[in-house]
Design an enzyme around this catalytic site. Structure first.
Site, short mmCIF file in Angstrom:
data_model
loop_
_atom_site.label_atom_id
_atom_site.label_comp_id
_atom_site.label_asym_id
_atom_site.label_seq_id
_atom_site.Cartn_x
_atom_site.Cartn_y
_atom_site.Cartn_z
N GLU A 139 0.80 -1.23 0.00
CA GLU A 139 0.00 0.00 0.00
C GLU A 139 0.83 1.27 0.00
OE1 GLU A 139 -2.97 3.07 0.76
OE2 GLU A 139 -1.23 2.73 2.02
N ASP A 140 1.91 1.28 0.81
CA ASP A 140 2.73 2.49 0.83
C ASP A 140 4.21 2.10 0.81
OD1 ASP A 140 3.19 5.17 0.72
OD2 ASP A 140 2.61 5.62 2.79
N HIS A 165 -0.84 0.54 7.13
CA HIS A 165 -1.45 1.35 6.07
C HIS A 165 -0.37 2.33 5.60
CE1 HIS A 165 -5.61 3.36 5.01
NE2 HIS A 165 -4.83 3.24 3.96
N HIS A 185 -4.14 -0.29 11.82
CA HIS A 185 -5.57 -0.42 12.15
C HIS A 185 -5.82 -1.77 12.84
CE1 HIS A 185 -6.42 3.05 9.64
NE2 HIS A 185 -5.87 2.45 8.62
N ASN A 234 -5.17 7.63 7.25
CA ASN A 234 -4.80 6.91 6.03
C ASN A 234 -3.29 7.00 5.81
OD1 ASN A 234 -4.25 6.60 3.10
ND2 ASN A 234 -6.47 6.29 2.99
N ASP A 235 -2.77 8.24 5.84
CA ASP A 235 -1.35 8.42 5.55
C ASP A 235 -0.75 9.43 6.50
OD1 ASP A 235 1.01 7.89 4.23
OD2 ASP A 235 0.65 9.34 2.64
N ASN A 292 -6.19 11.69 1.55
CA ASN A 292 -5.48 10.42 1.39
C ASN A 292 -3.97 10.63 1.55
OD1 ASN A 292 -4.60 7.86 0.46
ND2 ASN A 292 -6.46 7.60 -0.74
N ASP A 324 -4.08 8.56 -4.84
CA ASP A 324 -3.95 7.88 -3.54
C ASP A 324 -2.69 8.43 -2.86
OD1 ASP A 324 -3.67 6.03 -1.44
OD2 ASP A 324 -4.57 4.42 -2.57
N ASN A 325 -1.64 7.62 -2.71
CA ASN A 325 -0.45 8.12 -2.05
C ASN A 325 0.42 8.93 -2.99
OD1 ASN A 325 -0.76 7.04 0.59
ND2 ASN A 325 -0.38 5.03 -0.26
#
Ligand SMILES: *[C@@H]1O[C@H](CO)[C@@H](O)[C@H](O)[C@H]1NC(C)=O
Ligand SMILES: *[C@@H]1O[C@H](CO)[C@@H](O)[C@H](O)[C@H]1NC(C)=O
Length: 356
Positions: free
Chosen positions: A53-54, A114, A133, A167-168, A223, A268-269
């Site tokens: 995801e990141d 995340h 999370h 989220n970030d 985000n 998104d990122n």
């Protein structure tokens, strides 16, 4: 008379809902056809099957990647496989991922990583901030990266009511950061209402041990968040606004708006190239397919690059587009020398050669 009024009110309400649904469908790429784009040779990274995801790349070329996110109704969300942070050495000829060990005492079972951000201290210590999370709540975990042992030493867990749907995150020091909340409501059904009615109430929070405060609001899914190489500007991806916001850091760590750039996709990122200042964004070109995931109709991937974001005319380039046949649901893109790394929410990870 009463009937006419009722009819007018109903028609009004219906047209608001219809407009919002049409608007949402546009932003989720319902009507979009994807045309493939590839910068150079691309290969999947070995050992990443459940998301990336990141991604943060350290100056020497080691990439730290959060993997195994379980989120909402997305694929993998009911898996009992814990998440992990993996390491990929970009200096190797063939890229493969190695799981980082995490120090004893940390609850690995519920680890659900995340967004991720790194901060390098004056003495060279590498701090890794990870949005977590566990059991559907939000915490921020702070680790120290021990390179010679391939491990993360857990330093602390941060929890705060303003950090409710993070989220970030972007680290500012060994113990302070900015973070985005991707929802205003916490309850699942209110989250859907928020999405459909298009409320723009998401926030950006500043955190330090002595002060926690909201520094920006008015986003429809706040985000990705990141910082310019000179550490003066903050970039925020507003997913359902299809926009990237530039904000300036002013005294007391407050933020003030500089400009908003609209993009033709759902961002998104975002990652910033430390050498050029270019902003690389992992995007979700037909995001509706994520929410109605079917193996025979998978979400695609897209990467865009914004050059000269602070200038009068920034340049936006589509660097990678795939219909999901190779990479599903991209969430992040970042570069190291001539290598582009693309991560996904729940799928694999790709690296491509940038032939300039
Ligand atoms: C959706 O609505 C927002 C404002 O609420 C607007 O800025 C945006 O351009 C609209 N997008 C589409 C695709 O209609
Ligand atoms: C996706 O693209 C590949 C080639 O780029 C093509 O062979 C395939 O049919 C496409 N799949 C869908 C579902 O459009």
């Amino acid at each position: 008379m009463g009937k006419l009024l009722l009819l007018t009110v109903c028609t009004g309400l219906l047209s608001v809902v219809a407009y919002q649904l049409w608007n949402l469908s546009n932003m989720l790429g319902v009507f979009r056809e994807l045309v493939a784009v590839q910068p150079g040779n691309c290969h999947l990274i070995k050992g990443i099957e459940y998301g990336s995801e990141d991604i943060n790349i350290l100056p020497g070329g080691l990439a730290l990647i959060s993997s195994g996110l379980k989120f909402g109704s997305l694929p993998n969300s009911d898996s009992d496989r814990p998440g992990q942070i993996v390491l990929v050495d970009l200096n190797k000829p063939v890229l493969s991922a190695v799981e980082l060990r995490i120090s004893r005492g940390f609850d690995m079972e519920s680890f659900n990583p995340h967004g991720l951000s790194t901060f390098i201290d004056e003495d060279g210590a590498v701090y890794v901030f990870v949005v977590n999370h566990p059991r559907k709540i939000t915490t921020v975990e702070v680790f120290k990266f021990e390179e010679d042992q391939n491990s993360l030493n857990h330093l602390k867990t941060i929890k705060h009511e303003l950090l409710h749907s993070v989220n970030d995150i972007v680290a500012l020091s060994p113990d302070s950061f900015y973070a985005t909340n991707d929802h205003y409501f916490s309850h699942e059904s209110l989250k859907i209402l928020e999405l459909v009615l298009g409320f723009s109430w998401c926030t950006v929070i500043y955190y330090s041990p002595s002060e926690v405060k909201e520094v920006a609001t008015g986003f429809r899914i706040a985000n990705g968040i990141n910082i310019s190489p000179d550490r003066k500007y903050i970039y925020i991806a507003e997913s359902l606004g299809c926009a990237v916001h530039v904000m300036e850091i002013i005294p007391n760590n407050n933020l003030t708006p500089v400009k908003t750039m609209h993009v033709e996709t759902l961002p998104d990122n975002l990652q910033v190239d430390p050498k050029t200042g270019d902003v690389w964004i992992g995007c979700c070109p037909n995001c509706w397919k994520l929410f109605f995931y079917k193996p025979e109709n998978v979400p695609g991937s897209e990467v865009i690059k914004i050059e000269n974001i602070l200038s009068k005319d920034p340049k936006v380039t589509q660097v990678y587009v795939n219909n999901g046949s190779v990479l599903q649901g991209s969430s992040v893109a970042t570069v190291f020398e001539e290598k582009l790394l693309i991560g996904t929410i729940f799928h694999k990870a790709l690296h491509c050669e940038l032939s300039s």
